[in-house]
Design a protein around this motif. Sequence first.
Motif, PDB file in Angstrom:
ATOM      1  N   GLY A 134     -12.713 -17.493  -2.869  1.00 45.92           N
ATOM      2  CA  GLY A 134     -12.165 -18.756  -4.281  1.00 45.92           C
ATOM      3  C   GLY A 134     -10.866 -18.592  -5.348  1.00 45.92           C
ATOM      4  O   GLY A 134     -10.851 -18.706  -6.164  1.00 45.92           O
ATOM      5  N   THR A 135     -11.359 -16.424  -5.238  1.00 46.99           N
ATOM      6  CA  THR A 135      -9.776 -16.660  -6.174  1.00 46.99           C
ATOM      7  C   THR A 135      -8.542 -16.724  -6.172  1.00 46.99           C
ATOM      8  O   THR A 135      -8.184 -16.746  -5.041  1.00 46.99           O
ATOM      9  N   SER A 136      -7.765 -17.465  -6.628  1.00 43.58           N
ATOM     10  CA  SER A 136      -6.406 -17.879  -6.344  1.00 43.58           C
ATOM     11  C   SER A 136      -5.481 -16.956  -6.628  1.00 43.58           C
ATOM     12  O   SER A 136      -5.654 -16.125  -7.692  1.00 43.58           O
ATOM     13  N   GLY A 137      -4.631 -16.557  -5.638  1.00 43.32           N
ATOM     14  CA  GLY A 137      -4.092 -15.446  -5.842  1.00 43.32           C
ATOM     15  C   GLY A 137      -1.878 -16.094  -5.183  1.00 43.32           C
ATOM     16  O   GLY A 137      -1.147 -15.429  -5.691  1.00 43.32           O
ATOM     17  N   ALA A 138      -1.979 -17.420  -4.961  1.00 43.70           N
ATOM     18  CA  ALA A 138      -1.283 -17.887  -4.135  1.00 43.70           C
ATOM     19  C   ALA A 138      -0.045 -18.488  -5.072  1.00 43.70           C
ATOM     20  O   ALA A 138       1.737 -17.975  -4.928  1.00 43.70           O
ATOM     21  N   TRP A 184      -1.726  -8.325   1.265  1.00 44.62           N
ATOM     22  CA  TRP A 184      -2.227  -7.417  -0.069  1.00 44.62           C
ATOM     23  C   TRP A 184      -2.110  -7.484  -1.648  1.00 44.62           C
ATOM     24  O   TRP A 184      -2.234  -6.993  -2.371  1.00 44.62           O
ATOM     25  N   ARG A 185      -2.383  -9.335  -1.945  1.00 41.69           N
ATOM     26  CA  ARG A 185      -2.246 -10.031  -3.477  1.00 41.69           C
ATOM     27  C   ARG A 185      -3.390  -8.537  -4.122  1.00 41.69           C
ATOM     28  O   ARG A 185      -3.614  -8.188  -5.174  1.00 41.69           O
ATOM     29  N   GLY A 186      -4.830  -9.235  -3.435  1.00 40.54           N
ATOM     30  CA  GLY A 186      -5.942  -8.104  -4.539  1.00 40.54           C
ATOM     31  C   GLY A 186      -5.613  -6.515  -4.997  1.00 40.54           C
ATOM     32  O   GLY A 186      -5.554  -6.352  -5.891  1.00 40.54           O
ATOM     33  N   ALA A 187      -5.145  -6.086  -4.081  1.00 32.87           N
ATOM     34  CA  ALA A 187      -4.913  -5.026  -3.397  1.00 32.87           C
ATOM     35  C   ALA A 187      -4.240  -4.712  -5.121  1.00 32.87           C
ATOM     36  O   ALA A 187      -3.096  -3.650  -5.394  1.00 32.87           O
ATOM     37  N   MET A 188      -2.678  -4.671  -4.379  1.00 35.47           N
ATOM     38  CA  MET A 188      -1.069  -5.578  -5.486  1.00 35.47           C
ATOM     39  C   MET A 188      -1.730  -5.442  -6.784  1.00 35.47           C
ATOM     40  O   MET A 188      -1.760  -4.551  -7.661  1.00 35.47           O
ATOM     41  N   TYR A 212       0.133   0.965 -11.829  1.00 38.03           N
ATOM     42  CA  TYR A 212       0.385   2.749 -11.783  1.00 38.03           C
ATOM     43  C   TYR A 212       1.324   2.571 -10.805  1.00 38.03           C
ATOM     44  O   TYR A 212       1.694   4.173 -10.709  1.00 38.03           O
ATOM     45  N   ARG A 213       1.584   1.851  -9.766  1.00 36.27           N
ATOM     46  CA  ARG A 213       2.907   1.752  -9.347  1.00 36.27           C
ATOM     47  C   ARG A 213       3.354   0.439  -9.368  1.00 36.27           C
ATOM     48  O   ARG A 213       3.561  -0.735  -9.402  1.00 36.27           O
ATOM     49  N   ARG A 214       4.994   0.778  -8.857  1.00 33.70           N
ATOM     50  CA  ARG A 214       5.430  -0.203  -7.723  1.00 33.70           C
ATOM     51  C   ARG A 214       4.909  -0.477  -6.748  1.00 33.70           C
ATOM     52  O   ARG A 214       5.964  -0.211  -6.271  1.00 33.70           O
ATOM     53  N   CYS A 215       4.558  -1.717  -7.034  1.00 34.66           N
ATOM     54  CA  CYS A 215       4.100  -2.092  -5.815  1.00 34.66           C
ATOM     55  C   CYS A 215       5.148  -2.981  -4.610  1.00 34.66           C
ATOM     56  O   CYS A 215       5.440  -4.570  -5.133  1.00 34.66           O
ATOM     57  N   LEU A 216       4.862  -2.667  -3.780  1.00 36.10           N
ATOM     58  CA  LEU A 216       5.660  -3.569  -3.089  1.00 36.10           C
ATOM     59  C   LEU A 216       4.898  -4.171  -1.768  1.00 36.10           C
ATOM     60  O   LEU A 216       4.649  -2.992  -1.098  1.00 36.10           O
ATOM     61  N   ALA A 217       4.975  -5.599  -0.869  1.00 36.29           N
ATOM     62  CA  ALA A 217       4.140  -5.841   0.006  1.00 36.29           C
ATOM     63  C   ALA A 217       5.840  -6.545   0.865  1.00 36.29           C
ATOM     64  O   ALA A 217       6.164  -7.710   0.797  1.00 36.29           O
ATOM     65  N   PRO A 218       6.825  -6.244   1.698  1.00 34.44           N
ATOM     66  CA  PRO A 218       7.227  -6.941   2.127  1.00 34.44           C
ATOM     67  C   PRO A 218       6.944  -7.529   4.186  1.00 34.44           C
ATOM     68  O   PRO A 218       5.395  -7.408   3.875  1.00 34.44           O
ATOM     69  N   ASP A 219       7.349  -8.905   3.991  1.00 32.73           N
ATOM     70  CA  ASP A 219       7.015  -8.796   5.168  1.00 32.73           C
ATOM     71  C   ASP A 219       7.407  -8.936   6.352  1.00 32.73           C
ATOM     72  O   ASP A 219       8.713  -8.909   6.939  1.00 32.73           O
TER      73      ASP A 219
END
Length: 331
Positions: free
Chosen positions: A31-35, A76-80, A86-93
């Motif tokens: 139920g947590t919104s991250g979109a 990876w929205r939650g992990a990012m 701590y990191r520059r988080c990158l999630a490519p498709d």
Amino acid sequence: MKRRAFLGASTGLLAACTSGLPHWGGAGHAGTSGAAWFHAARRHVATPFGRIACVERGSGPAALFLHGFPLNGFQWRGAMARLAPYRRCLAPDFLGMGYTEVAHGQDCAPDAQVAMLVALLDALSIERVDVVANDSGGAVAQLLVARHPHRVRTLLLSNCDTEVDCPPPALLPVIELAKQGRFVDDWLGAWHADHALARSSEGIGGMCYADPAHPTDEAIDTYFGPLLSTRRRKANAHAYAIALERNALAGIGPALRRSPVPTRIVWGTADTIFSTASPTFLDNAFGASRGVRLLAGSKLFWPEERPDVIEEEALRLWHASAAASRQGEPR
């Protein structure tokens, strides 16, 4: 650094780092919104392989998150959200998945995905990354480590292919449907149209998630909507699946044994897609393995449901590797 040392390393530092950590946007709870923030943060990076959709959050040394099939970086929205301090988080498709715009004539095989990631990092002026990967993204991560070890600081692997389980037998019906040009419409289209079906025992939810609330409505729309949107995107998604038929990891064993990249394996034991022997196989395959953690009851896409575990394991791996480097030990 030996495995027992890894398990005990940086425990106090880890607790200090995670105390009071802000868990904003998309922490992974039902139920947590991250979109909204995820879509707003997406940009397209021009490469010879196409315009690669990539979401970035945070600052500091870069971390690269590699998603599973048929998902995209939204996994990876939650992990990012948890690791951005701590990191520059990158999630490519990946090519053929999500919102990436694949160049005409470009194949979507694992080899091409590795080359695309190198081009993406070059375009972003990033020399080295901490890699976090799941499912078919884990196969790509292993190829990246084997072929470009100087580009990878650490590797955190969850349920994924191994050299002796690539592709897993459970994927063969998907590959066959993709060859017929039916997978996207017959499976993803049905799940996109009926979210309850998607979360049922007959859908991706029952197959790949432990929590019956997953995948969420916004995840279903984000994962399957773009793949259903045009004939070309459907064709690229089918090309991605068909390319998984060949064992891309065949012969990778010697390179993984030589690899100096500290590698940690975290495995959901209720996974019905990959072999139950896989975590032990991976532990023995990597010359710099930092051991295995088993998650009872968790299935293939557990990183989406349990970003807290990704946060914990990533921080421990990163801090232990940094401490070993400072002390002049093998990482």
